[in-house]
Design a protein around this motif. Sequence first.
Motif, PDB file in Angstrom:
ATOM      1  N   ARG B 401       0.830  -1.202   0.000  1.00 10.61           N
ATOM      2  CA  ARG B 401       0.000   0.000   0.000  1.00 10.61           C
ATOM      3  C   ARG B 401       0.863   1.250   0.000  1.00 10.61           C
ATOM      4  O   ARG B 401       0.639   2.183  -0.761  1.00 10.61           O
ATOM      5  N   GLU B 402       1.878   1.246   0.909  1.00 16.06           N
ATOM      6  CA  GLU B 402       2.732   2.433   0.991  1.00 16.06           C
ATOM      7  C   GLU B 402       3.452   2.690  -0.332  1.00 16.06           C
ATOM      8  O   GLU B 402       3.580   3.823  -0.774  1.00 16.06           O
ATOM      9  N   GLN B 409      -3.317   5.680  -7.342  1.00 19.99           N
ATOM     10  CA  GLN B 409      -4.151   6.868  -7.356  1.00 19.99           C
ATOM     11  C   GLN B 409      -3.959   7.647  -8.655  1.00 19.99           C
ATOM     12  O   GLN B 409      -4.914   8.101  -9.278  1.00 19.99           O
ATOM     13  N   ALA B 410      -2.702   7.762  -9.051  1.00 19.00           N
ATOM     14  CA  ALA B 410      -2.387   8.490 -10.273  1.00 19.00           C
ATOM     15  C   ALA B 410      -3.046   7.824 -11.475  1.00 19.00           C
ATOM     16  O   ALA B 410      -3.543   8.494 -12.380  1.00 19.00           O
ATOM     17  N   ASN B 412      -5.649   6.006 -11.245  1.00 20.10           N
ATOM     18  CA  ASN B 412      -7.080   5.888 -10.978  1.00 20.10           C
ATOM     19  C   ASN B 412      -7.568   4.434 -11.106  1.00 20.10           C
ATOM     20  O   ASN B 412      -8.555   4.156 -11.770  1.00 20.10           O
ATOM     21  N   LEU B 413      -6.840   3.520 -10.462  1.00 18.29           N
ATOM     22  CA  LEU B 413      -7.208   2.102 -10.534  1.00 18.29           C
ATOM     23  C   LEU B 413      -8.470   1.855  -9.717  1.00 18.29           C
ATOM     24  O   LEU B 413      -8.619   2.390  -8.615  1.00 18.29           O
ATOM     25  N   SER B 414      -9.358   1.030 -10.243  1.00 17.32           N
ATOM     26  CA  SER B 414     -10.535   0.650  -9.457  1.00 17.32           C
ATOM     27  C   SER B 414     -10.079  -0.355  -8.396  1.00 17.32           C
ATOM     28  O   SER B 414      -9.053  -1.015  -8.565  1.00 17.32           O
ATOM     29  N   PRO B 415     -10.837  -0.479  -7.294  1.00 18.71           N
ATOM     30  CA  PRO B 415     -10.435  -1.412  -6.244  1.00 18.71           C
ATOM     31  C   PRO B 415     -10.220  -2.831  -6.782  1.00 18.71           C
ATOM     32  O   PRO B 415      -9.299  -3.530  -6.352  1.00 18.71           O
ATOM     33  N   ALA B 416     -11.055  -3.265  -7.727  1.00 23.80           N
ATOM     34  CA  ALA B 416     -10.939  -4.621  -8.251  1.00 23.80           C
ATOM     35  C   ALA B 416      -9.615  -4.794  -8.996  1.00 23.80           C
ATOM     36  O   ALA B 416      -8.919  -5.803  -8.825  1.00 23.80           O
TER      37      ALA B 416
END
Lengths: 326, 504
Positions: B401-402, B409-410, B412-416
Amino acid sequence: MKALVFAAGLVTASAALAETPVLTVYAPDYFVSEWGPGPGIEAAFEAQCACDLQFKPGDLLPRLLLEGPQTQADVVIGLYTDVTRKARASGLFAPHGQDLAALTLPISWSDDTFLPFDWSYVSLVYDETRLPVPPASFEALADAPEDVKVILQDPRSSESGLALVLWVKAVYGDRAGEIWQRLAPHVLTVTKGWSEAYGLFTDGEAPMVLSFSTSPAYHIAAEGDTTKKAAIFDEGHYAYVELAAKVSGTDQPELADAFMAFILSPAFQGLIPETNWSYPAALPRDAWPQVFRDLPEPAKAIFLDEETAAGLRDEAIEEWRQALSQ
Amino acid sequence: MAASPVAIIAALVVIGLILGPVAALLGLGGDLPAPGPAEWLALRFTLLQAALSASLSVALAIPTARALARRRFAGRRLLITLLGAPFILPTIVAILGLLAVFGQNGALNAALAPLGWRLNIYGLHGVVLAHVFFNLPLATRMILQGWLAIPGERLRLAAGMDLSPAMVMRTLEVPMLARVVPGALAVIFVICLSSFAVALTLGGGPRATTLELAIYQALRFDFDVARAITVALMQLGLAMAAGAVSLAFARGAGFGAGLDRTVPRWDAASPWLRAQDAACIAAAALFLLAPLAMIAAKGAGTLAAQDPTLWRAAAHSLIVATVSTALTLAWALALANRAGEWVALAGIALSPLVLGMGLFLILRPFVSPLAVALPVTALANALAALPFAVRILRPEAQTVREDYARLAQALNLSPAVWLRRVLLPRLRRPLGFAAGLTAALSMGDLGVIALFADPDRATLPLYVYRLMGAYRMDEAAGAALFLLLLCLGLFWLLDRGGRTDADA
């Protein structure tokens, strides 16, 4: 057409199945396991009752007390004498209605609720190859050389462990605490239940273990091993009696009664010795398997009625705990 | 990172599964009594043995894990798999195996006898020895995981700067340990808190009375539900306090992203360090494998002579293990954060007896508890494996995650997509280990099935207990060996599965 006949057949079959009354019997795990008496008893009873006998294994009294009057149990089998007081007080049990004349216990029994189905003497079982001269009393064990060790079960978690502390309390009364202090060096360890202790014993961890006077019968009959024996104590042995009872809220009262009667029948009793490795409660000695007739027996059976046992219990456990905690 | 709704739901399910059974039992019991002298004594002993057991397990695991991280040798993978075995053994089998080595009639005393020495294993030292036997492998694997997570680039850099082993330790290994050790200590401390049969037997008697024994006595013998709950809450409180303390201490940032390359440990090439590592590995292997060898030797004779019902029991166990593994992994992924780790600890902090009886009460109005014995066992096993799975997943999940959150975010990935493309592939190694551990743990644990068991739905551990209860100790030894092999096979399969892909 064939499919229709088949379907009709299915419907009738399931209807017939639905009509077969079910007798639900709560029993301990060892009782219903495929090596215990459960399967034989189920087959024998179903052959005569036109019913479906279903054993539900697990903790008996805790489960019943959890369920209360809504319990599904019709009969409970596998209670023992040290819990009858609590079981009776629950009001969940009905009189068994059986004639007790057939009982062959070493103690007199007149309880109208709890029906004995088997029994044995609580005993220290020893390995003759490692302990040629067994102690003949608790005091003899206390005075034995320190390397004479025994594995016990905890009276706070095991029925046989509780029976032992009551046995010592019954024999020695106020001296029980002192006796336990003298026995303490001989107690190798204490286990949660019987299986751990007995497994350690057969692994040779100690020459002696708390078990039952009928345990050697298993080794003789199943293994041809005659070196495991019960030490017979002069002061007498605690009689461990296992009981069945009818649940008062049963929806199958006739079947439950029939099962209670079946418990005392030779068909049931004859299954007990070589599946439960204990004495049958209602079978004359000459009907026992030879190996059971040949077992040495103590001269005296010690028994505490439930009020006495309940009165002594906490004190007996505490004396045991303190002596063995030092 | 703010807690996601999934994490919150997962945490609520755990809390519900802990508080639900407690509340159900409380409904029967009336007012909670204050703990008496016996309970305080039990509390003292429980704390003492759990603290000693956890500290020693982790202290010994550090050199063992370091040695395993620094060395490559034939049989290393097999050894790492085998080292997982003690942890997954059914208690009764483990007790017999341990005493076959360390007991009065054990191999060690047989070896010492000619020297005139005699070892008495029964006492506090016996309890700690047994708990170290169970948990040293777990601690080793958790810490090894930490070592393997140090990016190869850092070690390369350290080598390039010609850092001494002591300097490598200070700059890379100590910060890694500071991150990993507190969690390992907490999870082992908590699992030792609920020890009962092992503590009593190896402790030599009522001196070694733990809180779990008091719960067992109150529920099964005295049917004093209120007292049982009091003691269960004491145990739960201890566990959660330990978890909170460990999380407060577990600090330290990660090492940044690397390319997952394994590099030689240039810093550890000296003969002295080689000898030191070899000694560590040999000692740990001997200590952990000797009891397993005794179990294998004892069971080999009857392994083939088993009743066909063994297969049915094995099939039940396999199904339960599969379901609880799937459940645990999903659950653990959702909870792989700081608060989640704390909540997950509750999974082993609640007495299994309270959990089982409480679930029994909750389910009874709706369905026959016997009919759902296997699903309930799978659920309870999943809950019990959760703290381990979260502990294994969390450090690496957090690192991912870190390291990649900004990128995600850059883009814009969906959670899936994040889960499928970033998180899961990078977590293969810990996921495989967590899955293997959960499956084997679920396989070997007697768990709540003992309370619910249907005669036709026995699991393999229950089958072993039933054999023992029927005097069939020899057959039980064979069935136990079969169980051990099955657990190890399952553990190996899942653990390897995780690693093969990660290394490719």
